[in-house]
Design an enzyme around this catalytic site. Structure first.
Site, PDB file in Angstrom:
ATOM      1  N   ILE A   1       0.849  -1.197   0.000  1.00 60.06           N
ATOM      2  CA  ILE A   1       0.000   0.000   0.000  1.00 60.06           C
ATOM      3  C   ILE A   1       0.881   1.242   0.000  1.00 60.06           C
ATOM      4  CG2 ILE A   1      -1.795   1.281   1.229  1.00 60.06           C
ATOM      5  CD1 ILE A   1      -2.836  -1.345   2.289  1.00 60.06           C
ATOM      6  N   CYS A   2       1.946   1.178   0.805  1.00 59.90           N
ATOM      7  CA  CYS A   2       2.829   2.342   0.944  1.00 59.90           C
ATOM      8  C   CYS A   2       3.376   2.870  -0.386  1.00 59.90           C
ATOM      9  CB  CYS A   2       3.972   2.025   1.893  1.00 59.90           C
ATOM     10  SG  CYS A   2       3.412   1.449   3.501  1.00 59.90           S
TER      11      CYS A   2
END
Lengths: 175, 244
Positions: A46-47
Protein backbone atom coordinates in the site's frame (compact mmCIF):
# COMPACT_ATOMS: atom_id res chain seq x y z
CA UNK A 1 -1.39 12.21 18.11
CA UNK A 2 -0.33 15.82 17.76
CA UNK A 3 -3.01 18.32 16.80
CA UNK A 4 -2.97 21.70 15.05
CA UNK A 5 -1.23 24.29 17.21
CA UNK A 6 1.18 21.83 18.85
CA UNK A 7 4.88 22.43 18.37
CA UNK A 8 6.41 19.97 15.93
CA UNK A 9 8.91 17.74 17.77
CA UNK A 10 12.38 18.16 16.25
CA UNK A 11 14.06 15.30 14.42
CA UNK A 12 17.60 14.53 13.36
CA UNK A 13 17.63 11.21 11.51
CA UNK A 14 19.53 9.29 8.85
CA UNK A 15 17.73 9.39 5.55
CA UNK A 16 17.92 8.23 1.96
CA UNK A 17 17.98 11.07 -0.53
CA UNK A 18 19.17 11.23 -4.13
CA UNK A 19 20.44 7.62 -4.03
CA UNK A 20 22.65 8.41 -1.02
CA UNK A 21 22.45 8.13 2.71
CA UNK A 22 22.53 11.42 4.62
CA UNK A 23 21.01 13.09 7.67
CA UNK A 24 18.08 15.41 7.99
CA UNK A 25 17.19 17.80 10.80
CA UNK A 26 13.95 19.69 11.14
CA UNK A 27 15.95 22.89 11.54
CA UNK A 28 17.69 22.56 8.19
CA UNK A 29 14.46 22.49 6.16
CA UNK A 30 13.88 25.98 4.81
CA UNK A 31 10.51 25.54 3.11
CA UNK A 32 7.56 27.43 4.50
CA UNK A 33 5.56 24.25 4.94
CA UNK A 34 6.67 20.66 5.56
CA UNK A 35 4.56 17.66 4.65
CA UNK A 36 5.78 14.99 7.04
CA UNK A 37 4.18 11.67 6.29
CA UNK A 38 4.60 8.48 8.30
CA UNK A 39 4.09 5.11 6.65
CA UNK A 40 4.34 1.62 8.20
CA UNK A 41 7.10 -0.14 6.27
CA UNK A 42 9.27 -0.18 3.16
CA UNK A 43 8.64 -3.06 0.79
CA UNK A 44 4.91 -3.19 1.28
CA UNK A 45 1.99 -3.05 -1.12
CA UNK A 46 0.00 0.00 0.00
CA UNK A 47 2.83 2.34 0.94
CA UNK A 48 4.34 2.55 -2.56
CA UNK A 49 1.17 4.10 -3.96
CA UNK A 50 1.60 6.96 -1.48
CA UNK A 51 5.37 7.27 -1.79
CA UNK A 52 5.08 7.33 -5.58
CA UNK A 53 2.08 9.64 -5.36
CA UNK A 54 4.05 12.24 -3.41
CA UNK A 55 7.00 11.77 -5.77
CA UNK A 56 4.81 12.48 -8.81
CA UNK A 57 3.29 15.55 -7.17
CA UNK A 58 6.62 16.98 -5.99
CA UNK A 59 6.56 19.89 -8.44
CA UNK A 60 3.12 20.94 -7.22
CA UNK A 61 4.33 20.86 -3.61
CA UNK A 62 7.53 22.74 -4.52
CA UNK A 63 5.42 25.39 -6.19
CA UNK A 64 3.63 25.83 -2.86
CA UNK A 65 6.98 26.09 -1.05
CA UNK A 66 6.24 22.82 0.74
CA UNK A 67 8.90 20.18 1.42
CA UNK A 68 7.93 16.52 1.50
CA UNK A 69 9.53 14.14 3.99
CA UNK A 70 8.64 10.46 4.37
CA UNK A 71 9.32 8.50 7.58
CA UNK A 72 9.17 4.85 8.55
CA UNK A 73 10.91 2.60 11.08
CA UNK A 74 13.07 0.99 8.36
CA UNK A 75 16.77 1.82 8.19
CA UNK A 76 18.30 4.14 5.61
CA UNK A 77 19.76 1.23 3.60
CA UNK A 78 16.30 -0.24 3.25
CA UNK A 79 14.98 3.19 2.18
CA UNK A 80 17.68 3.35 -0.52
CA UNK A 81 16.73 -0.07 -1.92
CA UNK A 82 13.05 0.77 -1.64
CA UNK A 83 13.55 4.03 -3.53
CA UNK A 84 15.38 2.13 -6.30
CA UNK A 85 12.58 -0.46 -6.36
CA UNK A 86 10.06 2.36 -6.87
CA UNK A 87 12.09 3.92 -9.67
CA UNK A 88 13.51 6.79 -7.61
CA UNK A 89 12.07 9.03 -4.91
CA UNK A 90 12.75 12.76 -5.10
CA UNK A 91 12.37 13.62 -1.39
CA UNK A 92 14.06 12.29 1.76
CA UNK A 93 12.90 9.08 3.41
CA UNK A 94 13.94 9.22 7.05
CA UNK A 95 14.96 6.18 9.10
CA UNK A 96 13.06 6.35 12.39
CA UNK A 97 14.53 3.11 13.77
CA UNK A 98 12.74 2.22 16.98
CA UNK A 99 9.94 4.68 16.19
CA UNK A 100 11.04 7.50 18.54
CA UNK A 101 9.87 10.24 16.20
CA UNK A 102 6.63 8.39 15.44
CA UNK A 103 6.07 8.17 19.21
CA UNK A 104 6.87 11.88 19.62
CA UNK A 105 4.20 12.68 17.03
CA UNK A 106 1.84 10.23 18.73
CA UNK A 107 1.52 7.90 15.74
CA UNK A 108 3.50 4.84 16.84
CA UNK A 109 1.63 1.55 16.72
CA UNK A 110 3.34 0.05 19.76
CA UNK A 111 2.01 -3.45 19.17
CA UNK A 112 3.45 -3.66 15.65
CA UNK A 113 6.34 -1.25 16.34
CA UNK A 114 5.57 0.67 13.15
CA UNK A 115 4.20 4.12 12.44
CA UNK A 116 0.55 4.60 11.63
CA UNK A 117 -0.35 5.94 8.22
CA UNK A 118 -0.29 9.58 9.35
CA UNK A 119 0.33 12.94 7.69
CA UNK A 120 1.35 16.20 9.36
CA UNK A 121 1.67 19.57 7.73
CA UNK A 122 4.08 21.75 9.68
CA UNK A 123 3.89 25.52 9.18
CA UNK A 124 6.64 28.16 9.04
CA UNK A 125 6.56 28.51 12.86
CA UNK A 126 7.19 24.78 12.98
CA UNK A 127 3.84 24.14 14.54
CA UNK A 128 1.39 21.48 13.44
CA UNK A 129 -1.10 22.99 11.02
CA UNK A 130 -2.84 19.80 9.95
CA UNK A 131 -2.79 16.18 11.06
CA UNK A 132 -4.59 13.10 9.86
CA UNK A 133 -4.16 9.34 10.32
CA UNK A 134 -5.88 6.28 8.91
CA UNK A 135 -5.92 2.55 9.39
CA UNK A 136 -3.01 0.70 7.80
CA UNK A 137 -5.14 -0.68 4.96
CA UNK A 138 -6.30 2.75 3.79
CA UNK A 139 -3.88 4.80 1.73
CA UNK A 140 -3.91 8.57 2.10
CA UNK A 141 -4.84 11.08 -0.60
CA UNK A 142 -1.94 13.03 -2.06
CA UNK A 143 -4.34 15.40 -3.84
CA UNK A 144 -6.17 16.13 -0.57
CA UNK A 145 -2.82 16.84 1.11
CA UNK A 146 -1.96 19.23 -1.72
CA UNK A 147 -5.37 20.89 -1.43
CA UNK A 148 -4.80 21.46 2.30
CA UNK A 149 -1.29 22.84 1.60
CA UNK A 150 -2.80 25.32 -0.88
CA UNK A 151 -5.57 26.22 1.55
CA UNK A 152 -3.04 26.83 4.32
CA UNK A 153 -0.90 28.88 1.96
CA UNK A 154 -3.88 31.06 1.06
CA UNK A 155 -4.06 32.27 4.64
CA UNK A 156 -7.80 32.77 4.14
CA UNK A 157 -11.01 31.24 5.44
CA UNK A 158 -11.45 28.23 3.15
CA UNK A 159 -14.88 26.60 3.01
CA UNK A 160 -15.37 22.86 2.78
CA UNK A 161 -13.82 21.27 -0.31
CA UNK A 162 -12.30 24.59 -1.25
CA UNK A 163 -10.12 24.45 -4.35
CA UNK A 164 -7.66 27.05 -5.68
CA UNK A 165 -9.50 29.63 -7.79
CA UNK A 166 -12.71 29.31 -5.82
CA UNK A 167 -14.00 32.09 -3.59
CA UNK A 168 -13.03 32.20 0.05
CA UNK A 169 -15.25 32.58 3.10
CA UNK A 170 -17.99 35.22 3.24
CA UNK A 171 -15.97 37.90 5.01
CA UNK A 172 -13.04 37.68 2.57
CA UNK A 173 -10.77 38.29 5.53
CA UNK A 174 -7.40 36.87 6.27
CA UNK A 175 -7.49 34.04 8.79
CA UNK B 1 18.79 -40.82 -8.41
CA UNK B 2 15.69 -41.60 -6.38
CA UNK B 3 13.08 -38.87 -6.47
CA UNK B 4 9.96 -38.31 -4.42
CA UNK B 5 6.73 -38.53 -6.40
CA UNK B 6 4.67 -35.59 -5.02
CA UNK B 7 1.37 -37.15 -6.17
CA UNK B 8 2.17 -40.44 -4.39
CA UNK B 9 3.26 -38.55 -1.28
CA UNK B 10 0.05 -36.50 -1.33
CA UNK B 11 -2.00 -39.75 -1.51
CA UNK B 12 0.01 -41.25 1.34
CA UNK B 13 -0.59 -38.18 3.50
CA UNK B 14 -4.32 -38.33 2.67
CA UNK B 15 -4.39 -42.00 3.70
CA UNK B 16 -2.51 -41.21 6.89
CA UNK B 17 -5.09 -38.56 7.76
CA UNK B 18 -7.57 -41.45 8.26
CA UNK B 19 -5.45 -42.61 11.20
CA UNK B 20 -7.41 -40.17 13.39
CA UNK B 21 -10.72 -41.93 12.63
CA UNK B 22 -9.17 -45.40 12.96
CA UNK B 23 -7.43 -44.76 16.29
CA UNK B 24 -10.41 -42.88 17.70
CA UNK B 25 -12.83 -45.58 16.54
CA UNK B 26 -10.76 -48.51 17.85
CA UNK B 27 -10.06 -46.78 21.15
CA UNK B 28 -13.69 -45.81 21.65
CA UNK B 29 -14.92 -49.26 20.61
CA UNK B 30 -12.62 -50.99 23.10
CA UNK B 31 -13.30 -48.61 25.97
CA UNK B 32 -17.06 -48.33 25.46
CA UNK B 33 -17.55 -52.08 25.21
CA UNK B 34 -15.20 -52.84 28.09
CA UNK B 35 -17.04 -50.22 30.14
CA UNK B 36 -20.42 -51.75 29.24
CA UNK B 37 -19.18 -55.27 30.10
CA UNK B 38 -17.70 -54.17 33.42
CA UNK B 39 -20.68 -51.97 34.31
CA UNK B 40 -23.31 -54.57 33.46
CA UNK B 41 -21.34 -57.36 35.11
CA UNK B 42 -21.47 -55.30 38.28
CA UNK B 43 -25.22 -54.75 37.98
CA UNK B 44 -26.52 -57.93 36.28
CA UNK B 45 -25.60 -61.50 37.08
CA UNK B 46 -26.86 -63.23 33.89
CA UNK B 47 -24.11 -63.52 31.28
CA UNK B 48 -26.46 -63.64 28.28
CA UNK B 49 -28.03 -60.33 29.27
CA UNK B 50 -24.61 -58.75 29.48
CA UNK B 51 -23.62 -60.12 26.05
CA UNK B 52 -26.88 -58.99 24.42
CA UNK B 53 -26.55 -55.52 25.93
CA UNK B 54 -22.90 -55.30 24.84
CA UNK B 55 -23.79 -56.41 21.29
CA UNK B 56 -26.57 -53.83 21.13
CA UNK B 57 -24.20 -51.19 22.49
CA UNK B 58 -21.58 -52.19 19.90
CA UNK B 59 -24.03 -51.97 16.98
CA UNK B 60 -25.42 -48.66 18.17
CA UNK B 61 -21.94 -47.31 18.90
CA UNK B 62 -20.53 -48.30 15.51
CA UNK B 63 -23.47 -46.73 13.67
CA UNK B 64 -23.45 -43.64 15.85
CA UNK B 65 -19.70 -43.10 15.58
CA UNK B 66 -19.72 -43.75 11.82
CA UNK B 67 -22.60 -41.35 11.28
CA UNK B 68 -20.99 -38.82 13.57
CA UNK B 69 -17.69 -38.95 11.68
CA UNK B 70 -19.52 -38.67 8.34
CA UNK B 71 -21.62 -35.69 9.45
CA UNK B 72 -18.67 -34.05 11.20
CA UNK B 73 -16.39 -34.27 8.17
CA UNK B 74 -19.18 -33.10 5.87
CA UNK B 75 -19.92 -30.10 8.10
CA UNK B 76 -16.19 -29.30 8.33
CA UNK B 77 -15.88 -29.58 4.56
CA UNK B 78 -18.85 -27.29 3.94
CA UNK B 79 -17.63 -24.67 6.40
CA UNK B 80 -14.11 -24.87 4.94
CA UNK B 81 -15.35 -24.43 1.38
CA UNK B 82 -17.48 -21.44 2.40
CA UNK B 83 -14.44 -19.94 4.12
CA UNK B 84 -12.25 -20.56 1.06
CA UNK B 85 -14.90 -18.94 -1.18
CA UNK B 86 -15.07 -15.91 1.13
CA UNK B 87 -11.27 -15.67 1.22
CA UNK B 88 -11.09 -15.77 -2.59
CA UNK B 89 -13.62 -12.95 -2.78
CA UNK B 90 -11.51 -10.93 -0.34
CA UNK B 91 -8.43 -11.54 -2.47
CA UNK B 92 -10.25 -10.16 -5.51
CA UNK B 93 -11.77 -7.22 -3.61
CA UNK B 94 -8.75 -6.29 -1.48
CA UNK B 95 -5.59 -7.56 -3.17
CA UNK B 96 -3.36 -5.11 -1.25
CA UNK B 97 -4.52 -6.47 2.10
CA UNK B 98 -3.89 -10.07 1.05
CA UNK B 99 -0.49 -9.19 -0.44
CA UNK B 100 0.44 -7.34 2.74
CA UNK B 101 -0.74 -10.23 4.94
CA UNK B 102 1.20 -12.77 2.89
CA UNK B 103 4.29 -10.58 3.05
CA UNK B 104 4.00 -10.39 6.85
CA UNK B 105 3.47 -14.17 7.08
CA UNK B 106 6.62 -14.83 5.04
CA UNK B 107 8.60 -12.27 7.05
CA UNK B 108 7.52 -14.00 10.29
CA UNK B 109 8.88 -17.26 8.89
CA UNK B 110 12.31 -15.70 8.54
CA UNK B 111 12.25 -14.42 4.95
CA UNK B 112 13.75 -10.91 4.77
CA UNK B 113 11.17 -8.19 4.17
CA UNK B 114 12.73 -7.29 0.83
CA UNK B 115 12.78 -10.93 -0.33
CA UNK B 116 9.22 -11.47 0.94
CA UNK B 117 8.10 -8.41 -1.04
CA UNK B 118 9.68 -9.77 -4.21
CA UNK B 119 8.17 -13.23 -3.67
CA UNK B 120 4.67 -11.77 -3.18
CA UNK B 121 5.14 -9.45 -6.16
CA UNK B 122 6.13 -12.43 -8.30
CA UNK B 123 3.18 -14.47 -7.03
CA UNK B 124 0.87 -11.55 -7.77
CA UNK B 125 1.58 -12.00 -11.47
CA UNK B 126 -0.15 -15.41 -11.21
CA UNK B 127 -3.41 -14.82 -9.28
CA UNK B 128 -4.06 -18.56 -8.79
CA UNK B 129 -0.67 -19.03 -7.17
CA UNK B 130 -1.19 -15.93 -5.00
CA UNK B 131 -4.60 -17.20 -3.92
CA UNK B 132 -3.39 -20.71 -3.09
CA UNK B 133 -0.35 -19.43 -1.19
CA UNK B 134 -2.35 -16.82 0.74
CA UNK B 135 -4.97 -19.41 1.68
CA UNK B 136 -2.33 -21.69 3.15
CA UNK B 137 0.15 -19.19 4.59
CA UNK B 138 -2.18 -16.44 5.79
CA UNK B 139 -5.41 -18.21 6.65
CA UNK B 140 -4.09 -21.74 7.24
CA UNK B 141 -6.70 -23.29 5.00
CA UNK B 142 -6.39 -25.46 1.90
CA UNK B 143 -8.85 -27.23 -0.38
CA UNK B 144 -7.25 -30.62 0.33
CA UNK B 145 -7.64 -30.20 4.08
CA UNK B 146 -11.22 -31.43 4.25
CA UNK B 147 -11.47 -35.21 4.45
CA UNK B 148 -13.72 -37.65 2.57
CA UNK B 149 -16.91 -37.79 4.63
CA UNK B 150 -17.96 -41.27 3.44
CA UNK B 151 -14.49 -42.75 3.99
CA UNK B 152 -14.22 -41.12 7.41
CA UNK B 153 -17.63 -42.49 8.41
CA UNK B 154 -16.76 -46.01 7.22
CA UNK B 155 -13.33 -45.99 8.85
CA UNK B 156 -14.77 -44.77 12.13
CA UNK B 157 -17.66 -47.26 12.17
CA UNK B 158 -15.53 -50.27 11.21
CA UNK B 159 -12.76 -49.26 13.61
CA UNK B 160 -15.30 -49.00 16.43
CA UNK B 161 -16.65 -52.46 15.55
CA UNK B 162 -13.16 -54.00 15.52
CA UNK B 163 -12.31 -52.29 18.80
CA UNK B 164 -15.53 -53.50 20.39
CA UNK B 165 -14.78 -57.10 19.44
CA UNK B 166 -11.53 -57.05 21.44
CA UNK B 167 -13.16 -57.28 24.89
CA UNK B 168 -16.41 -58.84 23.60
CA UNK B 169 -15.01 -62.01 21.96
CA UNK B 170 -13.26 -63.42 25.04
CA UNK B 171 -16.34 -62.57 27.10
CA UNK B 172 -18.55 -64.50 24.63
CA UNK B 173 -16.28 -67.55 24.37
CA UNK B 174 -15.46 -67.96 28.08
CA UNK B 175 -18.42 -69.49 29.87
CA UNK B 176 -17.77 -68.06 33.35
CA UNK B 177 -18.90 -64.47 33.84
CA UNK B 178 -16.02 -63.57 36.15
CA UNK B 179 -13.35 -65.27 34.07
CA UNK B 180 -14.83 -63.77 30.90
CA UNK B 181 -14.72 -60.36 32.52
CA UNK B 182 -11.09 -60.80 33.54
CA UNK B 183 -10.22 -61.91 29.99
CA UNK B 184 -12.12 -58.93 28.55
CA UNK B 185 -10.27 -56.51 30.82
CA UNK B 186 -6.95 -58.16 29.99
CA UNK B 187 -7.48 -58.04 26.22
CA UNK B 188 -8.72 -54.47 26.59
CA UNK B 189 -5.58 -53.45 28.40
CA UNK B 190 -3.31 -55.28 25.92
CA UNK B 191 -5.18 -53.90 22.90
CA UNK B 192 -5.16 -50.34 24.23
CA UNK B 193 -1.48 -50.63 25.01
CA UNK B 194 -0.97 -51.90 21.44
CA UNK B 195 -2.99 -49.00 19.95
CA UNK B 196 -1.09 -46.53 22.12
CA UNK B 197 2.21 -48.15 21.15
CA UNK B 198 1.21 -47.98 17.46
CA UNK B 199 0.24 -44.30 17.58
CA UNK B 200 3.41 -43.48 19.50
CA UNK B 201 5.45 -45.31 16.89
CA UNK B 202 3.61 -43.52 14.06
CA UNK B 203 4.21 -40.14 15.71
CA UNK B 204 7.86 -41.04 16.28
CA UNK B 205 7.66 -40.50 20.04
CA UNK B 206 8.15 -42.82 23.00
CA UNK B 207 5.93 -45.76 21.96
CA UNK B 208 6.09 -47.56 25.31
CA UNK B 209 5.02 -44.41 27.15
CA UNK B 210 2.19 -43.87 24.65
CA UNK B 211 1.12 -47.49 25.17
CA UNK B 212 1.26 -47.05 28.94
CA UNK B 213 -0.98 -43.96 28.68
CA UNK B 214 -3.59 -45.98 26.84
CA UNK B 215 -3.23 -48.77 29.36
CA UNK B 216 -3.87 -46.44 32.31
CA UNK B 217 -6.92 -44.97 30.57
CA UNK B 218 -8.25 -48.48 30.01
CA UNK B 219 -7.81 -49.55 33.61
CA UNK B 220 -9.30 -46.26 34.84
CA UNK B 221 -12.37 -46.62 32.59
CA UNK B 222 -12.89 -50.27 33.54
CA UNK B 223 -12.62 -49.65 37.28
CA UNK B 224 -14.82 -46.55 37.06
CA UNK B 225 -17.44 -48.46 35.02
CA UNK B 226 -17.48 -51.33 37.49
CA UNK B 227 -17.80 -49.00 40.48
CA UNK B 228 -20.60 -47.00 38.84
CA UNK B 229 -22.41 -50.25 37.99
CA UNK B 230 -22.24 -51.36 41.60
CA UNK B 231 -23.49 -47.97 42.71
CA UNK B 232 -26.48 -48.08 40.33
CA UNK B 233 -27.35 -51.59 41.49
CA UNK B 234 -27.35 -50.43 45.11
CA UNK B 235 -29.41 -47.32 44.30
CA UNK B 236 -31.97 -49.45 42.46
CA UNK B 237 -32.16 -51.93 45.29
CA UNK B 238 -30.70 -54.68 43.07
CA UNK B 239 -28.25 -57.36 44.08
CA UNK B 240 -25.98 -58.91 41.49
CA UNK B 241 -26.21 -62.16 43.44
CA UNK B 242 -29.99 -62.21 43.76
CA UNK B 243 -30.66 -61.58 40.04
CA UNK B 244 -31.99 -64.69 38.20
Amino acid sequence: MLKPGDTAPPFDLACAIDSKIGRLRLGQIKSGLIVLFFYPRDFSFICPTEVIGFHKARVDFETENAAIVGVSVDDAQSHLKWAVELGGVSYPLMADIGGKIAAAYGVLDERECVALRATFIIDAKRQIAYSVASRANVGRSVSETLRVVRALRSGRMCPSDWQPGQSFGPDQQKY
Amino acid sequence: MATVDPAAKRKRIARLSSIREIVFGVQDGILTTAGVLCGLSGAVSQRNQVILAALASTAAGALSMGAGAYLGTRAESEVLHTEIKRTREEIVEEPYVVQESLLEALAKEGVSREAAYRIVKLLSSAPKALTATAEEKVYGIAVGMSGDAIADGLFMGIAFLIGALVPLLPFIFIASLHEGLIAAVATTAIALFAVGYFTGWMAERNAIRAGANFFSVAVGAAVAGYVIGLGIAKLGGLSSVAMP
